[in-house]
Design a protein around this motif. Sequence first.
Motif, PDB file in Angstrom:
ATOM      1  N   ALA A  19      -2.464  14.033   2.448  1.00  0.00           N
ATOM      2  CA  ALA A  19      -2.482  14.466   0.955  1.00  0.00           C
ATOM      3  C   ALA A  19      -3.732  13.849   0.501  1.00  0.00           C
ATOM      4  O   ALA A  19      -4.566  14.577  -0.229  1.00  0.00           O
ATOM      5  CB  ALA A  19      -1.261  14.395   0.143  1.00  0.00           C
ATOM      6  N   GLN A  20      -4.008  12.674   0.534  1.00  0.00           N
ATOM      7  CA  GLN A  20      -5.029  11.957   0.167  1.00  0.00           C
ATOM      8  C   GLN A  20      -5.900  11.160   1.195  1.00  0.00           C
ATOM      9  O   GLN A  20      -5.631   9.924   1.308  1.00  0.00           O
ATOM     10  CB  GLN A  20      -4.705  11.347  -1.048  1.00  0.00           C
ATOM     11  N   PRO A  21      -6.351  11.873   2.114  1.00  0.00           N
ATOM     12  CA  PRO A  21      -7.245  10.912   3.136  1.00  0.00           C
ATOM     13  C   PRO A  21      -8.001   9.773   2.745  1.00  0.00           C
ATOM     14  O   PRO A  21      -8.027   8.924   3.484  1.00  0.00           O
ATOM     15  CB  PRO A  21      -7.428  11.866   4.005  1.00  0.00           C
ATOM     16  N   GLU A  22      -8.634  10.198   1.846  1.00  0.00           N
ATOM     17  CA  GLU A  22      -9.738   9.254   1.043  1.00  0.00           C
ATOM     18  C   GLU A  22      -9.285   7.917   0.756  1.00  0.00           C
ATOM     19  O   GLU A  22     -10.083   6.947   0.656  1.00  0.00           O
ATOM     20  CB  GLU A  22     -10.562   9.921   0.089  1.00  0.00           C
ATOM     21  N   PHE A  48       0.931  -1.272   0.053  1.00  0.00           N
ATOM     22  CA  PHE A  48       0.069  -0.063   0.118  1.00  0.00           C
ATOM     23  C   PHE A  48       0.811   1.211   0.131  1.00  0.00           C
ATOM     24  O   PHE A  48       1.691   1.595   0.803  1.00  0.00           O
ATOM     25  CB  PHE A  48      -0.997  -0.028   1.254  1.00  0.00           C
ATOM     26  N   ASP A  49       1.099   1.687  -1.198  1.00  0.00           N
ATOM     27  CA  ASP A  49       2.016   2.839  -1.344  1.00  0.00           C
ATOM     28  C   ASP A  49       1.285   4.085  -2.040  1.00  0.00           C
ATOM     29  O   ASP A  49       2.043   4.768  -2.861  1.00  0.00           O
ATOM     30  CB  ASP A  49       3.166   2.338  -2.276  1.00  0.00           C
ATOM     31  N   ALA A  50       0.123   4.159  -1.607  1.00  0.00           N
ATOM     32  CA  ALA A  50      -0.557   5.562  -2.001  1.00  0.00           C
ATOM     33  C   ALA A  50       0.194   6.963  -1.444  1.00  0.00           C
ATOM     34  O   ALA A  50       1.234   6.738  -0.563  1.00  0.00           O
ATOM     35  CB  ALA A  50      -1.887   5.461  -1.565  1.00  0.00           C
ATOM     36  N   PHE A  51      -0.297   7.980  -2.044  1.00  0.00           N
ATOM     37  CA  PHE A  51       0.513   9.330  -1.380  1.00  0.00           C
ATOM     38  C   PHE A  51       0.101   9.338   0.014  1.00  0.00           C
ATOM     39  O   PHE A  51      -1.400   8.673   0.312  1.00  0.00           O
ATOM     40  CB  PHE A  51      -0.033  10.524  -2.116  1.00  0.00           C
ATOM     41  N   ALA A  52       0.674  10.020   0.624  1.00  0.00           N
ATOM     42  CA  ALA A  52       0.601  10.160   2.248  1.00  0.00           C
ATOM     43  C   ALA A  52      -0.864  10.537   2.574  1.00  0.00           C
ATOM     44  O   ALA A  52      -1.712  11.233   1.869  1.00  0.00           O
ATOM     45  CB  ALA A  52       1.555  11.442   2.790  1.00  0.00           C
ATOM     46  N   VAL A  99     -11.587   1.859   2.067  1.00  0.00           N
ATOM     47  CA  VAL A  99     -10.713   1.362   1.186  1.00  0.00           C
ATOM     48  C   VAL A  99      -9.977  -0.056   1.727  1.00  0.00           C
ATOM     49  O   VAL A  99      -9.437  -0.976   1.186  1.00  0.00           O
ATOM     50  CB  VAL A  99      -9.607   2.431   0.916  1.00  0.00           C
ATOM     51  N   MET A 100      -9.677   0.049   3.060  1.00  0.00           N
ATOM     52  CA  MET A 100      -8.907  -1.024   3.669  1.00  0.00           C
ATOM     53  C   MET A 100      -9.767  -2.484   3.623  1.00  0.00           C
ATOM     54  O   MET A 100      -9.459  -3.400   3.758  1.00  0.00           O
ATOM     55  CB  MET A 100      -8.509  -0.596   5.112  1.00  0.00           C
TER      56      MET A 100
END
Length: 218
Positions: A154-157, A147-151, A163-164
Amino acid sequence: MEFLETEDGSLTVRHPVLGELYHSDRGAVGEAEHVYIRAGFEAVPAREPAVFEVGFGTGLNAWLTLQRAAETGRRVDYRAIELYPVEREDAARLNYTDDPLFLELHDATWDGARHEVGAGCGLTKYRADLLRFDFAPLAGRFDVIYFDAFAPDAQPELWSAEVMERMFSILKPGGVLVTYSAKGTVKQALRTAGFEVVRLPGALGKRHMVRAVKPSVE
């Protein structure tokens, strides 16, 4: 696209709209090896593991995974989702390796087709929004998720319990999710989704990272 040298000498890039770095400024390669290879890929025993990556980015995690698979005689089904792919010409400027396989990963199309890469491994890439992607056909398929999304700031959604829960649904029992973020809201979202959350030492001086485990069926 802006290129920056990280503390271990490897390059990262800054997203032109979000302003976020694709890798830690403490070390792109060092962070990827610590979080995704050692804490993730090497933590699952499957001889032919299925890997799902959230945030293909520069392709660094995928390339490192295929390298480690070749070294250990494993074959990998690697799938990744990314809404903002790094263009091939930009990837060619990165200093991770001279291995032609790295650019082959970027040549693979983003239409969900499987491509044969490395030594008997498969790569499937989806250019899609994580929040709108249909995960139902992938239920129970994967041994590990990067899981390497932006922080989260920056993108809490992208780090929500909803999502999890989707991540939980695509893992096999006993499968793991690894991520660089150990933020409290992230750990709570993972627990809400049903994961057992383990806090591990972070990469390159960072205090913590997270490995989340889907409980095995008894």
